[in-house]
Design a protein around this motif. Sequence first.
Motif, mmCIF file in Angstrom:
data_model
loop_
_atom_site.group_PDB
_atom_site.id
_atom_site.type_symbol
_atom_site.label_atom_id
_atom_site.label_comp_id
_atom_site.label_asym_id
_atom_site.label_seq_id
_atom_site.Cartn_x
_atom_site.Cartn_y
_atom_site.Cartn_z
ATOM 1 N N ALA A 67 14.299 3.074 17.841
ATOM 2 C CA ALA A 67 12.928 2.468 18.342
ATOM 3 C C ALA A 67 12.801 1.268 17.358
ATOM 4 N N GLN A 68 12.354 0.160 18.022
ATOM 5 C CA GLN A 68 11.680 -1.054 16.903
ATOM 6 C C GLN A 68 9.991 -0.704 16.754
ATOM 7 N N PHE A 69 9.678 -1.317 15.833
ATOM 8 C CA PHE A 69 8.271 -1.013 15.625
ATOM 9 C C PHE A 69 7.551 -2.074 14.728
ATOM 10 N N VAL A 70 6.363 -2.351 14.636
ATOM 11 C CA VAL A 70 5.504 -3.126 13.602
ATOM 12 C C VAL A 70 4.258 -2.292 13.201
ATOM 13 N N ILE A 71 4.149 -1.956 11.655
ATOM 14 C CA ILE A 71 3.163 -1.408 11.238
ATOM 15 C C ILE A 71 2.123 -2.094 11.012
ATOM 16 N N ARG A 108 3.853 1.210 -1.115
ATOM 17 C CA ARG A 108 5.230 1.130 -1.651
ATOM 18 C C ARG A 108 5.961 2.164 -0.489
ATOM 19 N N GLN A 109 5.225 3.518 -0.135
ATOM 20 C CA GLN A 109 6.183 4.171 0.710
ATOM 21 C C GLN A 109 6.317 3.568 1.963
ATOM 22 N N LEU A 110 5.788 2.551 2.310
ATOM 23 C CA LEU A 110 6.298 1.624 3.559
ATOM 24 C C LEU A 110 6.824 0.264 3.183
ATOM 25 N N LEU A 111 6.388 -0.254 2.125
ATOM 26 C CA LEU A 111 7.127 -1.528 1.803
ATOM 27 C C LEU A 111 8.549 -1.112 1.422
ATOM 28 N N ASP A 112 8.804 -0.001 0.691
ATOM 29 C CA ASP A 112 10.285 0.019 0.219
ATOM 30 C C ASP A 112 10.940 1.098 1.283
ATOM 31 N N HIS A 113 10.450 1.189 2.449
ATOM 32 C CA HIS A 113 11.160 2.157 3.418
ATOM 33 C C HIS A 113 12.357 1.368 3.962
ATOM 34 N N PRO A 114 13.434 2.099 4.004
ATOM 35 C CA PRO A 114 14.822 1.514 4.581
ATOM 36 C C PRO A 114 14.689 0.995 6.047
ATOM 37 N N ARG A 115 13.579 1.646 6.764
ATOM 38 C CA ARG A 115 13.625 0.967 8.235
ATOM 39 C C ARG A 115 12.522 -0.266 8.355
ATOM 40 N N VAL A 116 11.884 -0.566 7.057
ATOM 41 C CA VAL A 116 10.651 -1.686 7.208
ATOM 42 C C VAL A 116 11.202 -2.960 6.465
ATOM 43 N N GLN A 117 10.955 -3.792 6.868
ATOM 44 C CA GLN A 117 11.133 -5.195 6.250
ATOM 45 C C GLN A 117 9.930 -5.397 5.511
ATOM 46 N N GLY A 118 9.710 -5.036 4.323
ATOM 47 C CA GLY A 118 8.833 -5.155 3.159
ATOM 48 C C GLY A 118 8.786 -6.318 2.446
ATOM 49 N N ASN A 119 10.092 -7.456 2.704
ATOM 50 C CA ASN A 119 10.267 -8.380 1.798
ATOM 51 C C ASN A 119 9.745 -9.679 2.058
ATOM 52 N N HIS A 120 9.277 -9.581 3.476
ATOM 53 C CA HIS A 120 8.501 -10.847 4.058
ATOM 54 C C HIS A 120 7.003 -10.571 3.789
ATOM 55 N N THR A 151 -9.836 -9.648 -5.476
ATOM 56 C CA THR A 151 -9.037 -10.273 -4.383
ATOM 57 C C THR A 151 -7.904 -9.259 -4.335
ATOM 58 N N LEU A 152 -7.513 -8.657 -3.225
ATOM 59 C CA LEU A 152 -6.474 -7.559 -3.026
ATOM 60 C C LEU A 152 -5.410 -7.926 -1.914
ATOM 61 N N ARG A 153 -4.397 -7.291 -1.785
ATOM 62 C CA ARG A 153 -3.650 -7.167 -0.462
ATOM 63 C C ARG A 153 -3.847 -6.006 -0.076
ATOM 64 N N LEU A 154 -4.350 -5.713 1.153
ATOM 65 C CA LEU A 154 -4.789 -4.646 1.764
ATOM 66 C C LEU A 154 -4.298 -4.496 3.119
ATOM 67 N N ASP A 155 -3.892 -5.618 3.886
ATOM 68 C CA ASP A 155 -3.767 -5.699 5.356
ATOM 69 C C ASP A 155 -2.332 -5.982 5.315
ATOM 70 N N TYR A 156 -1.705 -5.300 6.373
ATOM 71 C CA TYR A 156 -0.290 -5.468 6.404
ATOM 72 C C TYR A 156 0.187 -5.646 8.039
ATOM 73 N N VAL A 157 1.243 -6.429 8.187
ATOM 74 C CA VAL A 157 1.977 -6.591 9.438
ATOM 75 C C VAL A 157 3.610 -6.061 8.898
ATOM 76 N N LEU A 158 3.989 -5.196 9.218
ATOM 77 C CA LEU A 158 5.273 -4.781 8.590
ATOM 78 C C LEU A 158 6.360 -4.712 9.555
ATOM 79 N N PRO A 159 7.187 -5.469 10.231
ATOM 80 C CA PRO A 159 8.215 -5.353 11.195
ATOM 81 C C PRO A 159 9.329 -4.153 10.776
ATOM 82 N N SER A 160 9.984 -3.498 11.809
ATOM 83 C CA SER A 160 11.057 -2.779 11.567
ATOM 84 C C SER A 160 12.483 -3.658 11.416
ATOM 85 N N ARG A 161 13.523 -3.179 10.694
ATOM 86 C CA ARG A 161 14.667 -4.010 10.758
ATOM 87 C C ARG A 161 15.250 -3.951 11.939
#
Length: 420
Positions: free
Chosen positions: A301-305, A324-336, A371-381
């Motif tokens: 399944a494809q997803f966007v968190i 980092r649990q999400l940013l570094d997950h192997p199914r998540v593109q956390g590098n964008h 200021t902080l980074r709190l909001d995310y749009v994280l597509p799946s690989r």
Amino acid sequence: MTHATSRGLRRHAQWLLALAILALAAGCMRVNIQGNPEAWANSMAEQMGAVVPVRVATYNTSLYDNEEGGLIRRLESGDANARNIAAVMQRVRPDIVLLNEFDYDAAHRAADLFQRQYLEVAQAGGEPLRYPYRYLAPVNTGVPSGLDLDNNGTAGGNGRGRGNDAWGYGLHPGQYGMLVLSRYPIESEAIRTFQHLRWSTMPGALQPRDPRTGKAWYAPATWTKLRLSSKSHWDVPIRTPGGTVHLLAAHPTPPVFDGPENRNGARNFDEIRLWKEYVSGDSQPWLCDDAGRCGGLPAQAQFVIVGDYNADPDDGDGMPGAIRQLLDHPRVQGNHIPRSAGAVERAADGGLPRKGDTAAHTGDFGPKAGTLRLDYVLPSRGLRVLADGVFWPASGDPDAALAGASDHHLVWVDFNHALD
């Protein structure tokens, strides 16, 4: 990349796509372009199987009220912040968007008003924006638990005590709710919600403890009933032109407003962990939704968190490694990493030291938090990221005045279904 530049490139790409379709169609069909050419280009591309970019966004709108029905009354009378929120959305024009901190009401009156009287009406020189599909549902905020969750000796009470003893902090049911709007059909029968999932069912849950005694903060009878999600966690499947994408929406509790036991910090960490476990495979018998179906998301399944996760990867008060649990997950593109010029400018003015990339920050939370980074749009690989950004114009931008509608800023990502 500025939001104006990205919008121009997006429309340019859509026109190139339309011209390509015209070239393919020449000699075999008669074409008459009327109305909205951008919508026409997308429609023709969908019909002919072309890959259409999809723009997904998240936006903490701060459209909440401390009184039940208060947001409805404000929207009925004409709310200036709601107009600015709608203006921002009309600038960015996401195809799919999650709105955090949008009060829920069972009759969907606030959602109706916001769509009809704000989004579908031109705001600040923008163009009306229509979403034929939406999803909203009850959340835990403001719902009385009947338990003494803040350990002050009483269950419920008035003011903040009443909010502290709700399943998720709130002064009335539905405060700080969530709303999904979509141009594309939502597979309503396949939606999964995790509003009632108990925190204690998570293997290795971070049960809060008194650091002075080492004893559990919550009594056993309370801990076994406490819900994990402070609002809710939603899996909303949406049929985009390239295939179904699961929108994984949430808004974990801020990791503050507690004591040395760090109960909110621990809950924030495990609320984020829920999605980590959910996208790690479907063989998870403890992970049961509100309808009783257990297990995580299938591997194909494809997803966007999406959402306000109240966790910065480098700064702030969250537990180390939470996001980092999400940013570094192997199914998540956390590098964008979406960025903006306005964030850099505001962080420099704020004066607080920062370890992370201030261009990636998504909100300004006052002199103490900065200021902080709190909001995310994280597509799946498997989804190809084409562009991204944060709507936070610098002070010289004509749209800078719209940026103060909320203490958060809209984050967006464009993708298609072509493989990496």
